[in-house]
Design a protein around this motif. Structure first.
Motif, short mmCIF file in Angstrom:
data_model
loop_
_atom_site.label_atom_id
_atom_site.label_comp_id
_atom_site.label_asym_id
_atom_site.label_seq_id
_atom_site.Cartn_x
_atom_site.Cartn_y
_atom_site.Cartn_z
N ARG A 1 32.22 30.86 29.04
CA ARG A 1 31.81 31.36 30.36
C ARG A 1 32.91 32.30 30.85
O ARG A 1 34.06 32.21 30.41
CB ARG A 1 31.57 30.22 31.35
N HIS A 2 32.56 33.17 31.78
CA HIS A 2 33.51 34.19 32.20
C HIS A 2 33.31 34.50 33.68
O HIS A 2 32.18 34.48 34.20
CB HIS A 2 33.29 35.46 31.37
N LEU A 3 34.42 34.75 34.37
CA LEU A 3 34.37 35.17 35.77
C LEU A 3 34.68 36.66 35.85
O LEU A 3 35.54 37.16 35.13
CB LEU A 3 35.40 34.39 36.60
N ASN A 4 34.00 37.37 36.74
CA ASN A 4 34.33 38.77 36.98
C ASN A 4 34.51 39.02 38.47
O ASN A 4 34.34 38.11 39.29
CB ASN A 4 33.28 39.71 36.36
N LYS A 5 34.86 40.23 38.80
CA LYS A 5 35.11 40.62 40.19
C LYS A 5 36.06 39.65 40.89
O LYS A 5 35.82 39.21 42.01
CB LYS A 5 33.79 40.72 40.97
N VAL A 6 37.16 39.34 40.20
CA VAL A 6 38.17 38.45 40.77
C VAL A 6 39.01 39.23 41.78
O VAL A 6 39.56 40.28 41.47
CB VAL A 6 39.08 37.88 39.67
N VAL A 7 39.10 38.70 42.99
CA VAL A 7 39.82 39.38 44.07
C VAL A 7 40.73 38.39 44.77
O VAL A 7 40.33 37.27 45.08
CB VAL A 7 38.84 39.98 45.10
N ARG A 8 41.97 38.80 45.01
CA ARG A 8 42.90 37.95 45.74
C ARG A 8 42.72 38.16 47.25
O ARG A 8 42.71 39.28 47.74
CB ARG A 8 44.33 38.28 45.34
N GLN A 9 42.58 37.05 47.97
CA GLN A 9 42.37 37.10 49.41
C GLN A 9 43.66 36.67 50.13
O GLN A 9 44.35 35.74 49.69
CB GLN A 9 41.22 36.16 49.83
N ALA A 10 43.96 37.31 51.22
CA ALA A 10 45.13 36.94 52.02
C ALA A 10 44.83 35.65 52.78
O ALA A 10 43.69 35.39 53.17
CB ALA A 10 45.48 38.05 53.00
N GLN A 11 45.84 34.83 52.97
CA GLN A 11 45.66 33.60 53.75
C GLN A 11 46.99 33.24 54.39
O GLN A 11 48.07 33.55 53.87
CB GLN A 11 45.13 32.47 52.88
N ASP A 12 46.92 32.57 55.56
CA ASP A 12 48.11 32.28 56.34
C ASP A 12 48.57 30.82 56.23
O ASP A 12 49.55 30.45 56.86
CB ASP A 12 47.86 32.61 57.82
N VAL A 13 47.84 30.00 55.48
CA VAL A 13 48.20 28.59 55.35
C VAL A 13 49.39 28.46 54.40
O VAL A 13 49.39 29.02 53.32
CB VAL A 13 47.01 27.76 54.83
#
Length: 278
Positions: free
Chosen positions: A186-198
């Motif tokens: 299986r494979h994941l695409n459109k991986v994006v890092r999201q900003a977070q403040d925790v």
């Protein structure tokens, strides 16, 4: 491109992410995580012979990842060394590939030879890195990476005929002669890092959290610890994945635990043997 569908998916992804982050933030306010500066925390590390200064630091840039399940073809491409393999697909996302001729592995360098096979023969093979070996079921598991960090996941179902592997995994099946006879991918695409403040749990805090839950007694030793991500299958749609930062902790070379670096939650997987590092 259907922009209306793309817009709807984007909105849904951020909505799910925001709800999840809100829940984690509330949990932190109600039940604060363990602090490494207190005396009890330092005692836990000392009893387990862990030097806090030698542990992996946490980058301030590490945040949640979002990704989508890849539903495109993962069948071997023409020109591939295994282009004549027999393929099938389950639910349009998990590909099974059976080799027409077993591929031998070097007995003293299983990891390296398996890695060479994956990179040369498997679609998106360079996206994966070796993770673990299960001698009981004769399986070698590779995990997808993002910017050299592993995207861990575990099977969504029990080990049955209809079970599916985790959304970021590639599992090689070996025979008695330790030859590759088939694999599931299986494979994941459109991986994006999201900003977070925790604020994330540090490496030492993850150890203390494991100890507080009774999973890391002083009689055991930590043999490895690595920060990566762990796939959380979201409800409502299987195409959207949320991957929080997660510590993988190995004890005595035979137990694996995953500690969520946001809420301290712990997940375990079946114990798997290691193979040659060569």
């Amino acid at each position: 491109m259907d922009w209306s569908k793309a817009k709807t998916l984007l909105i849904l992804t951020f909505l799910i992410l925001n709800v999840y982050l809100a829940v984690q933030l509330i949990d932190r306010m109600v039940d604060p995580r363990i602090a490494t500066t207190n005396a009890d925390g330092k005692t836990v590390l000392k009893e387990r012979k862990i030097d806090e200064k030698k542990l992996q630091p946490v980058s301030k840039e590490i945040g949640y990842l979002t990704a989508e399940v890849d539903s495109s073809s993962l069948a071997p491409k023409p020109g591939s060394p295994i282009q004549d393999a027999i393929t099938s697909v389950k639910n349009q996302i998990e590909w099974s590939v059976r080799l027409t001729k077993p591929h031998p592995l070097e007995a003293k360098a299983m990891r390296d030879s398996a890695t060479s096979f994956v990179q040369a023969s498997v679609v998106y093979g360079t996206d994966y890195t070796f993770w673990k070996y299960d001698s009981k079921h004769k399986e070698m598991t590779f995990v997808q990476t993002y910017k050299e960090q592993p995207l861990y996941s575990t099977p969504q179902q029990s080990r049955e005929d209809d079970a599916m592997i985790g959304p970021s995994l590639l599992v090689l099946q070996l025979n008695e002669q330790k030859e590759i006879v088939s694999y599931k991918q299986r494979h994941l695409n459109k991986v994006v890092r999201q900003a977070q403040d925790v604020t994330l749990l540090s490496a030492s805090e993850s150890v203390i959290q494991l100890s507080e839950q009774g999973l890391f007694p002083a009689s055991k030793r930590m043999t490895s610890q690595k920060l990566g991500y762990f796939c959380l299958v979201t409800e409502g749609t299987k195409s959207v994945q949320i991957l929080p930062p997660t510590w993988q902790i190995e004890l005595n070379g035979e137990e694996l635990y995953f500690v969520n670096a946001i809420d301290g939650g712990v997940q375990t997987i079946e114990r798997l043997d290691t193979v040659s590092e060569k």
